[in-house]
Write an enzyme that holds these catalytic residues in place. Structure first.
Site, short mmCIF file in Angstrom:
data_model
loop_
_atom_site.label_atom_id
_atom_site.label_comp_id
_atom_site.label_asym_id
_atom_site.label_seq_id
_atom_site.Cartn_x
_atom_site.Cartn_y
_atom_site.Cartn_z
N ARG A 145 0.84 -1.20 0.00
CA ARG A 145 0.00 0.00 0.00
C ARG A 145 0.87 1.25 0.00
NH1 ARG A 145 -2.15 -3.49 4.05
NH2 ARG A 145 -4.27 -4.23 3.59
N LYS A 169 -1.79 -2.39 8.01
CA LYS A 169 -2.89 -1.81 8.78
C LYS A 169 -2.90 -2.36 10.20
CE LYS A 169 -6.16 -0.69 5.08
NZ LYS A 169 -7.52 -0.91 4.56
N HIS A 239 -2.46 2.81 -5.89
CA HIS A 239 -3.32 1.65 -5.62
C HIS A 239 -3.60 0.85 -6.89
CE1 HIS A 239 -5.07 0.07 -2.00
NE2 HIS A 239 -6.16 -0.31 -2.67
N ARG A 242 -1.07 -1.72 -7.07
CA ARG A 242 -1.39 -2.81 -6.14
C ARG A 242 -2.42 -3.75 -6.77
NH1 ARG A 242 -1.56 -4.27 -0.62
NH2 ARG A 242 -3.62 -4.71 0.25
N HIS A 265 -4.21 -8.76 3.49
CA HIS A 265 -5.65 -8.75 3.77
C HIS A 265 -5.94 -9.62 4.99
CE1 HIS A 265 -6.79 -7.63 -0.65
NE2 HIS A 265 -6.51 -6.58 0.09
N TYR A 274 -10.33 -9.66 -6.89
CA TYR A 274 -9.39 -9.75 -8.00
C TYR A 274 -9.65 -10.97 -8.88
CZ TYR A 274 -6.91 -6.20 -5.38
OH TYR A 274 -6.60 -5.05 -4.71
#
Length: 293
Positions: A145, A169, A239, A242, A265, A274
């Site tokens: 990211r 994150k 992004h 990504r 994730h 995806y």
């Protein structure tokens, strides 16, 4: 109570600065709305109808469903916090439902376009060009990211093992391998960086021409500058690279769980989007090749 709520998100939930800023902006907009339209009602005194009035005002302003839904999520979290702290007896967002939205497939750069960019992109001589090249190849080569890219430090790069240590994150750390050809790009950049900025007040891997740590808009401008020459996509952002990383891996047969771990994730649901891009490619091949298509 908003200040204490933000501290709770920062220190207990360990949200990133970017996420905290989004929560703060959403809640400040809500408070401003109450002050203008319901001056006698504090956030703790608001009921379902009051909250719904705010949501209606947002849609009347023409905000997209995804933006409104994010603000609803911020408000819902805030009221859950107040309920947990026994500041309120009932959650006014309990009956609030998210707006319906059309799910859009992630945009990505085609494989041939991406390879053409990497093989034929002309960078400036010297430090600036080496940095720009590293930014593009890192984003596409690892799928990290924007926030993770900016947070990288030199010590996070392990040339012996061929991976980088990424802080994702909620401060979740993961190890992401990088392509072998990226090692030369890394080392070339570090030589020029250490030659021009031997001493800095920070330990950021990526720096501007003045030696300051790179910031989000700087990365955005850099990516857009080069992508605009090789693709006609509406979005030309970090992004997108990504998305491109994930889509190309799946198109080449990578397992969904492996891609999930590489992207950082927390669940497969976020990664499965995806697979739709991969399915569209399979459909196109089927229609071109199958006799009954």
């Amino acid at each position: 109570m908003i200040a204490s709520f933000l501290k709770y998100l920062a220190y207990e939930k360990r949200y990133s600065k970017h996420t905290l800023l989004s929560y703060e902006n959403d809640l400040q907009q809500y408070v401003s709305f109450l002050g203008k339209h319901f001056p006698d009602i504090s956030p703790a005194e608001a009921d379902y109808r009051t909250v719904r009035s705010w949501i209606v005002s947002l849609t009347d302003k023409g905000l997209g469903s995804s933006t409104v839904n994010r603000k609803i999520a911020s408000l819902r979290s805030y009221y859950k916090y107040l309920l947990k702290r026994e500041v309120i007896a009932d959650n006014p967002t309990r009956k609030i439902r998210a707006l319906k939205s059309n799910k859009r497939l992630p945009q990505f750069v085609g494989e041939s376009e991406m390879l053409h960019l990497l093989d034929h992109c002309e960078y400036e001589d010297g430090f600036s060009g080496a940095r720009d090249q590293l930014i593009l190849e890192l984003l596409y080569g690892t799928g990290i990211r924007l926030s993770e890219l900016i947070a990288l430090k030199e010590v996070d790069v392990d040339f012996y093992e061929g991976h980088i240590r990424v802080l994702g994150k909620r401060n979740k750390e993961r190890i992401v391998p990088f392509p072998q050809n990226l090692e030369e790009t890394f080392k070339n950049y570090l030589i020029l960086k250490n030659r021009g900025f031997s001493a800095t007040e920070h330990d950021a891997l990526l720096v501007t021409d003045k030696g300051d740590a790179c910031y989000p808009m700087f990365i955005y401008r850099t990516v857009k500058k080069y992508l605009s020459h090789f693709t006609t996509l509406d979005k030309q952002s970090p992004h997108v690279l990504r998305h491109t990383f994930a889509t190309h891996l799946l198109n080449k047969g990578a397992e969904l769980n492996a891609v999930k771990d590489l992207l950082g994730h927390s669940s497969l649901a976020a990664t499965q989007v995806y697979t739709h891009n991969s399915m569209e490619k399979l459909k196109a091949i089927f229609e071109r090749a199958h006799p009954k298509a």
